[in-house]
Design an enzyme around this catalytic site. Structure first.
Site, mmCIF file in Angstrom:
data_model
loop_
_atom_site.group_PDB
_atom_site.id
_atom_site.type_symbol
_atom_site.label_atom_id
_atom_site.label_comp_id
_atom_site.label_asym_id
_atom_site.label_seq_id
_atom_site.Cartn_x
_atom_site.Cartn_y
_atom_site.Cartn_z
ATOM 1 N N ASP A 11 44.800 25.675 -25.672
ATOM 2 C CA ASP A 11 45.968 26.341 -26.320
ATOM 3 C C ASP A 11 45.333 27.721 -26.800
ATOM 4 O O ASP A 11 45.511 28.059 -27.810
ATOM 5 C CB ASP A 11 46.560 25.533 -27.187
ATOM 6 C CG ASP A 11 45.587 25.320 -28.479
ATOM 7 O OD1 ASP A 11 44.525 24.896 -28.220
ATOM 8 O OD2 ASP A 11 46.437 25.103 -29.593
ATOM 9 N N ASP A 16 39.290 28.644 -28.340
ATOM 10 C CA ASP A 16 39.411 28.091 -26.785
ATOM 11 C C ASP A 16 38.856 29.030 -25.846
ATOM 12 O O ASP A 16 38.172 28.903 -24.936
ATOM 13 C CB ASP A 16 40.921 28.034 -26.566
ATOM 14 C CG ASP A 16 41.801 27.180 -27.462
ATOM 15 O OD1 ASP A 16 41.996 27.599 -28.511
ATOM 16 O OD2 ASP A 16 42.265 26.213 -26.898
ATOM 17 N N HIS A 242 35.314 26.113 -33.188
ATOM 18 C CA HIS A 242 35.587 24.871 -32.994
ATOM 19 C C HIS A 242 35.293 24.277 -31.592
ATOM 20 O O HIS A 242 34.831 23.084 -31.272
ATOM 21 C CB HIS A 242 36.838 24.375 -33.636
ATOM 22 C CG HIS A 242 36.971 24.702 -34.909
ATOM 23 N ND1 HIS A 242 36.629 23.869 -36.196
ATOM 24 C CD2 HIS A 242 37.572 25.912 -35.656
ATOM 25 C CE1 HIS A 242 37.034 24.715 -37.099
ATOM 26 N NE2 HIS A 242 37.504 25.809 -36.981
ATOM 27 N N ASP A 243 36.071 24.759 -30.646
ATOM 28 C CA ASP A 243 36.424 24.439 -29.267
ATOM 29 C C ASP A 243 35.238 24.701 -28.571
ATOM 30 O O ASP A 243 35.148 23.770 -27.357
ATOM 31 C CB ASP A 243 37.723 24.987 -28.633
ATOM 32 C CG ASP A 243 38.763 24.682 -29.327
ATOM 33 O OD1 ASP A 243 39.050 23.858 -29.894
ATOM 34 O OD2 ASP A 243 39.858 25.561 -29.194
HETATM 35 C C1 BDR Z 1 41.490 23.564 -33.627
HETATM 36 O O1 BDR Z 1 42.946 24.319 -34.021
HETATM 37 C C2 BDR Z 1 42.866 25.603 -33.208
HETATM 38 O O2 BDR Z 1 43.447 26.673 -34.359
HETATM 39 C C3 BDR Z 1 41.735 25.700 -32.619
HETATM 40 O O3 BDR Z 1 41.923 26.404 -31.174
HETATM 41 C C4 BDR Z 1 40.908 24.550 -32.521
HETATM 42 O O4 BDR Z 1 41.396 23.818 -31.272
HETATM 43 C C5 BDR Z 1 40.760 23.591 -34.791
HETATM 44 O O5 BDR Z 1 41.492 22.932 -35.935
HETATM 45 CA CA CA Z 2 42.408 25.017 -29.615
#
Ligand code: BDR
Ligand code: CA
Length: 321
Positions: A11, A16, A242-243
């Site tokens: 997303d 991402d 994170h991703d």
């Molecule tokens: C996740 O939430 C989204 O804001 C980021 O893309 C990530 O996948 C982190 O909590």
């Molecule tokens: Ca994401």
């Protein structure tokens, strides 16, 4: 070496973007498709962003739009972190894509591609799990045909949207419950590790210096840094991407340590809605489904891998102008 066949469900979303850049530039994957889901922004935005990313990186990976809404949950899109487009920039943006979205729905495409290659396809899910849950609802048999599933979501330590829930799981907890109960071999990358998956100020400088302006990759990451509450609070020196974690683990599993745990998603209304609960008792009942959960990471090595990928992405995008 044969390349691992991968579908990235996402997303975009700044992290991402970093995850896709890492997967594409690593050269270790045969990325069969990128599927977009509503999450960080409405579906038309996340799908357009996914397409812009795939195209700007010089790939011909087909990009499919998927779910317009979560299964049950309705929420306001989190423009505070990713901006109204879902991929806002502090300066230059990605060039408009030179090709259209691929025809067909992401969930149908996931089911069709997994059915066509049993045991072959890995799913990397870095957004809410709606598309994968829909694919499983359309054809539950695909659970036994997915090679494995890796995802960014949840957290044993706590949440980021609420005290206990992380965004991707909170956005569609019912979908996450379907996926985590499907029996697919799964590895979870939650806030336990992803909050520590930050790059630092030197990494940001290296990215900025990689190509002369316009440098949309540096500008996009800069926007995300400026919106980070953890950076503002002085807890981390740079943005947590994170991703990138599940993709990085597929590239080099020695970057993380995992534990096999029984993880359930809270779907009952209340303050725990969307939380992931892990049973860490050594005597946890063994009839409950287990997944692998990443709990430790080698942050400096991960940051180097991710920064190298972002630098390479910045160069590829500059070369295509
Ligand atoms: C996740 O939430 C989204 O804001 C980021 O893309 C990530 O996948 C982190 O909590
Ligand atoms: Ca994401």
């Amino acid at each position: 070496m044969t390349r691992r066949r991968l579908i990235i469900d996402c997303d975009p979303g700044h992290d991402d973007f970093a995850a896709i850049a890492l997967a594409v530039t690593s050269g270790v994957f045969e990325i069969e498709a990128i599927t977009a889901v509503c999450g960080n922004a409405p579906l038309p935005r996340t799908a357009a962003n996914a397409l812009a990313i795939a195209d700007a990186l010089g790939t011909s990976i087909p990009v499919y739009a998927g779910a317009v809404a979560p299964l049950l949950h309705r929420y306001d899109f989190p423009a505070a972190f990713h901006g109204v487009t879902g991929l806002d920039s502090a300066g230059a943006t990605l060039p408009p894509p030179r090709r259209p979205l691929a025809p067909g729905h992401a969930a149908l495409e996931i089911a069709a591609r997994v059915n066509a290659a049993p045991g072959e396809i890995t799913l990397a899910v870095v957004g809410p799990m709606t598309n994968v849950a829909l694919a499983l609802a359309l054809d539950p048999d695909i659970a036994s045909k997915v090679r494995e599933l890796v995802f960014m979501g949840g957290g044993i330590v706590g949440g980021n949207v609420t005290a206990r829930a992380e965004f991707n799981i909170w956005a569609d907890p019912e979908a996450a419950a379907i996926v985590l109960n499907s029996g697919i071999k799964t590895t979870m990358f939650g806030l336990d590790v992803t909050n520590r998956a930050f790059i630092d100020t030197d990494d940001l400088k290296r990215l900025r210096a990689a190509v002369p302006a316009p440098n949309p990759v540096a500008d996009i990451i800069q926007f995300y840094s400026e919106r980070s509450g953890d950076i503002a609070a002085g807890r981390v020196p740079g943005p947590a991407l994170h991703d990138t974690c599940p993709i990085a683990w597929l590239i080099d599993p020695t970057l993380f340590q995992t534990e096999s745990l029984s993880v359930t998603v809270e779907t009952a209304p209340g303050p725990g809605y969307g939380a992931t609960d892990a049973d860490r008792r050594t005597w946890a009942p063994d009839h409950l489904p287990r997944i692998d959960v990443a709990l430790e990471l080698d942050r400096p090595r991960l940051a180097r891998l991710v920064t190298d990928a972002l630098v390479e992405a910045a160069r590829r995008i500059a070369d295509r102008r």
